[in-house]
Design a protein around this motif. Structure first.
Motif, PDB file in Angstrom:
ATOM      1  N   GLN A 150      40.191  41.711  37.055  1.00 10.52           N
ATOM      2  CA  GLN A 150      41.335  41.369  36.201  1.00 10.52           C
ATOM      3  C   GLN A 150      42.268  40.453  36.988  1.00 10.52           C
ATOM      4  O   GLN A 150      42.865  40.882  37.976  1.00 10.52           O
ATOM      5  CB  GLN A 150      42.106  42.633  35.807  1.00 10.52           C
ATOM      6  CG  GLN A 150      43.307  42.331  34.917  1.00 10.52           C
ATOM      7  CD  GLN A 150      44.338  43.452  34.921  1.00 10.52           C
ATOM      8  OE1 GLN A 150      44.602  44.061  35.947  1.00 10.52           O
ATOM      9  NE2 GLN A 150      44.926  43.711  33.767  1.00 10.52           N
ATOM     10  N   LYS A 152      52.048  50.319  53.429  1.00  4.34           N
ATOM     11  CA  LYS A 152      50.909  49.444  53.735  1.00  4.34           C
ATOM     12  C   LYS A 152      50.847  49.122  55.226  1.00  4.34           C
ATOM     13  O   LYS A 152      49.807  49.257  55.861  1.00  4.34           O
ATOM     14  CB  LYS A 152      51.038  48.140  52.938  1.00  4.34           C
ATOM     15  CG  LYS A 152      49.841  47.216  53.086  1.00  4.34           C
ATOM     16  CD  LYS A 152      50.033  45.870  52.409  1.00  4.34           C
ATOM     17  CE  LYS A 152      50.342  45.969  50.939  1.00  4.34           C
ATOM     18  NZ  LYS A 152      50.189  44.674  50.236  1.00  4.34           N
ATOM     19  N   CYS A 170      43.479  42.672  39.868  1.00  8.33           N
ATOM     20  CA  CYS A 170      43.992  41.642  40.796  1.00  8.33           C
ATOM     21  C   CYS A 170      45.034  40.770  40.107  1.00  8.33           C
ATOM     22  O   CYS A 170      45.185  39.591  40.434  1.00  8.33           O
ATOM     23  CB  CYS A 170      42.845  40.772  41.308  1.00  8.33           C
ATOM     24  SG  CYS A 170      41.623  41.671  42.280  1.00  8.33           S
ATOM     25  N   ALA A 171      45.732  41.333  39.099  1.00  6.66           N
ATOM     26  CA  ALA A 171      46.805  40.573  38.449  1.00  6.66           C
ATOM     27  C   ALA A 171      48.130  41.173  38.917  1.00  6.66           C
ATOM     28  O   ALA A 171      48.397  41.188  40.115  1.00  6.66           O
ATOM     29  CB  ALA A 171      46.631  40.614  36.939  1.00  6.66           C
ATOM     30  N   GLY A 178      43.629  34.772  40.144  1.00  4.17           N
ATOM     31  CA  GLY A 178      44.560  33.941  40.894  1.00  4.17           C
ATOM     32  C   GLY A 178      44.056  33.738  42.310  1.00  4.17           C
ATOM     33  O   GLY A 178      42.840  33.697  42.552  1.00  4.17           O
ATOM     34  N   HIS A 179      44.993  33.653  43.249  1.00  6.72           N
ATOM     35  CA  HIS A 179      44.597  33.403  44.643  1.00  6.72           C
ATOM     36  C   HIS A 179      43.585  34.426  45.125  1.00  6.72           C
ATOM     37  O   HIS A 179      42.521  34.075  45.617  1.00  6.72           O
ATOM     38  CB  HIS A 179      45.840  33.456  45.542  1.00  6.72           C
ATOM     39  CG  HIS A 179      46.725  32.257  45.373  1.00  6.72           C
ATOM     40  ND1 HIS A 179      47.751  32.229  44.467  1.00  6.72           N
ATOM     41  CD2 HIS A 179      46.704  31.065  45.981  1.00  6.72           C
ATOM     42  CE1 HIS A 179      48.347  31.055  44.535  1.00  6.72           C
ATOM     43  NE2 HIS A 179      47.730  30.318  45.436  1.00  6.72           N
ATOM     44  N   VAL A 180      43.913  35.720  44.966  1.00  7.43           N
ATOM     45  CA  VAL A 180      43.026  36.756  45.506  1.00  7.43           C
ATOM     46  C   VAL A 180      41.804  36.952  44.601  1.00  7.43           C
ATOM     47  O   VAL A 180      40.672  37.026  45.082  1.00  7.43           O
ATOM     48  CB  VAL A 180      43.766  38.107  45.649  1.00  7.43           C
ATOM     49  CG1 VAL A 180      42.832  39.151  46.252  1.00  7.43           C
ATOM     50  CG2 VAL A 180      45.004  37.959  46.508  1.00  7.43           C
ATOM     51  N   ILE A 226      44.856  35.453  31.859  1.00  8.72           N
ATOM     52  CA  ILE A 226      45.624  34.886  30.746  1.00  8.72           C
ATOM     53  C   ILE A 226      45.503  33.359  30.746  1.00  8.72           C
ATOM     54  O   ILE A 226      45.823  32.714  29.763  1.00  8.72           O
ATOM     55  CB  ILE A 226      47.109  35.308  30.806  1.00  8.72           C
ATOM     56  CG1 ILE A 226      47.678  35.093  32.213  1.00  8.72           C
ATOM     57  CG2 ILE A 226      47.277  36.770  30.392  1.00  8.72           C
ATOM     58  CD1 ILE A 226      49.170  35.344  32.306  1.00  8.72           C
ATOM     59  N   GLY A 282      45.926  40.554  53.780  1.00 12.16           N
ATOM     60  CA  GLY A 282      46.854  39.430  53.907  1.00 12.16           C
ATOM     61  C   GLY A 282      47.943  39.696  54.935  1.00 12.16           C
ATOM     62  O   GLY A 282      48.250  38.846  55.773  1.00 12.16           O
TER      63      GLY A 282
END
Ligand code: NAI
Length: 357
Positions: free
Chosen positions: A178, A66, A236-237, A181-183, A203, A289
């Motif tokens: 999917q 990355k 995104c999980a 959360g934060h993102v 979930i 990020g």
């Protein structure tokens, strides 16, 4: 360790156990060829020590790729803390983790990942200066990297839509997200503001209700989210969302999301390719990020400058998609080859520096 299937010539793997606080953690330093190994710290209740080790090794190699692909002067590393951590032990655990990071003398730089917050980073910063993701000042980026990650994913979705559909307009596009959360939640906001319609699953039902209220999203079950009849699926999980089964039954033409290590197996990537589903390599599209964290660590973190660097993710994906189409190779293999090339060159330069010294 040296025979572990995910070892992949890591420079260093540190196993940490602190009896007083109860901390159990693994810090994996994959490569420092391009600079200090940077990557977040994940807190997760793993099924076993080996599951934690596998996660640390795969994630840290992913960070090398990355950071190299984002042209950042940083190597790749990652830390995992084995959870759960009781609320009354959390400060002690984070302090002990900060001391472990400090013991590496800057070879590894930590930041937030799943299960870890800006508040945790502030505690860690009490023990080491090798930490990012701390609150930024006015006009400066810093703190939670997630909005930058989400922006990069949105830019990446636009690049994928351009490659697949010939335009970048997200209005009217259907996207399945999917994980809210934060993102995931910031990504929904970005997409909603550009007129996309959203199908979501988490979930945690409260997250789904929030997305329904704020963005008019349609909630579906977590079992069905990846096979919705949509244009784009955005995992995104957690990692491993795209199994071979999912790859066979995905209806969307594009997979482009924030999660690390989205492809459960290499075969899943090949199935996507065979079925003509365009996959945005995860470690390229989700670099927003870490781009922000690097700006913060280097002090070069003017918000507008960092945002422009995040937007450059679009051009990187354009190049990968074009090369994949030209050479008839799947996108993740193109990205892996490019990342390995960059690391090979960096390793040669490092070796020359060592000899010269
Ligand atoms: P998070 O922990 O805030 O959010 C994850 C969400 O996924 C939670 O709401 C959780 O309830 C949900 N979830 C878990 N399992 C699920 C399932 N089976 N189906 C549906 N939802 C499920 O994590 P965050 O920070 O949003 O990160 C998401 C992913 O993006 C992770 O894979 C992370 O490694 C990756 N990533 C995050 C970055 C960041 O800046 N936060 C940067 C680069 C990658």
């Amino acid at each position: 360790m040296f025979d572990h299937p995910d070892y992949d010539s890591h420079e260093k793997v540190l196993m940490v156990e602190d009896a007083q606080s109860g901390l159990k953690a693994i810090i994996a330093v994959h490569s420092t060829a391009l600079g200090a190994a940077a990557g977040g710290c994940r807190l997760w209740a793993y099924d076993s020590g080996n599951a934690a080790l596998v996660d640390a090794l795969r994630l840290s190699r992913g960070m090398s790729y990355k950071n190299a692909m984002a042209d950042l002067p940083m190597g790749g590393g990652k830390a995992v803390i084995l959870g759960p951590v009781a609320a009354d032990k959390r400060t002690g655990v984070m302090q002990a983790f900060g001391r472990a990071v400090d013991s590496l003398n800057g070879q590894y730089i930590t930041a937030e990942d799943v299960g870890v917050s800006v508040a945790d980073m502030e505690i860690i910063a009490g023990q080491t200066r090798h930490v990012g993701g701390l609150a930024g000042g006015a006009g400066k980026s810093g703190g939670d990297p997630s909005p930058y990650t989400a922006r990069g994913v949105r830019v990446g979705i636009e690049a994928a839509v351009k490659a697949k559909l010939g335009h970048t307009d997200l209005a009217g596009l259907k996207v399945a997200v999917q994980g809210l959360g934060h993102v995931g939640m910031y990504l929904c906001e970005e997409l909603f503001n550009l007129g996309a319609s959203l199908v979501v699953a988490d979930i945690n039902p409260a997250r789904v209700s929030e997305a329904q209220m704020r963005f008019g999203a349609m909630g579906v079950s977590t079992d069905d989210i990846l096979t919705q009849p949509v244009d784009v699926v955005a995992p995104c999980a957690l990692g491993g969302a795209i199994s071979e089964y999912v790859a066979r039954y995905i209806k969307a033409g594009i997979v482009a999301g924030a999660a690390n290590n989205q492809l459960l197996t290499a075969e899943a990537g090949r199935i996507l390719g065979e079925r003509g589903v365009l996959y945005a390599p995860d470690y390229v599209i989700n670099a927003g990020g870490i781009i922000m964290v690097q700006g913060e660590l280097s002090g070069d973190n003017d918000t507008a400058v960092v945002t422009a660097r995040v937007d450059a993710i679009g051009g990187r994906l354009d190049a990968i998609f074009a090369r994949a189409a030209r050479d008839n190779v799947i996108t993740n293999e193109v990205a892996d080859a490019m990342a390995k090339d960059k690391l090979r060159v960096a390793n040669q330069a490092k070796a020359r520096r060592t000899v010269a010294a």
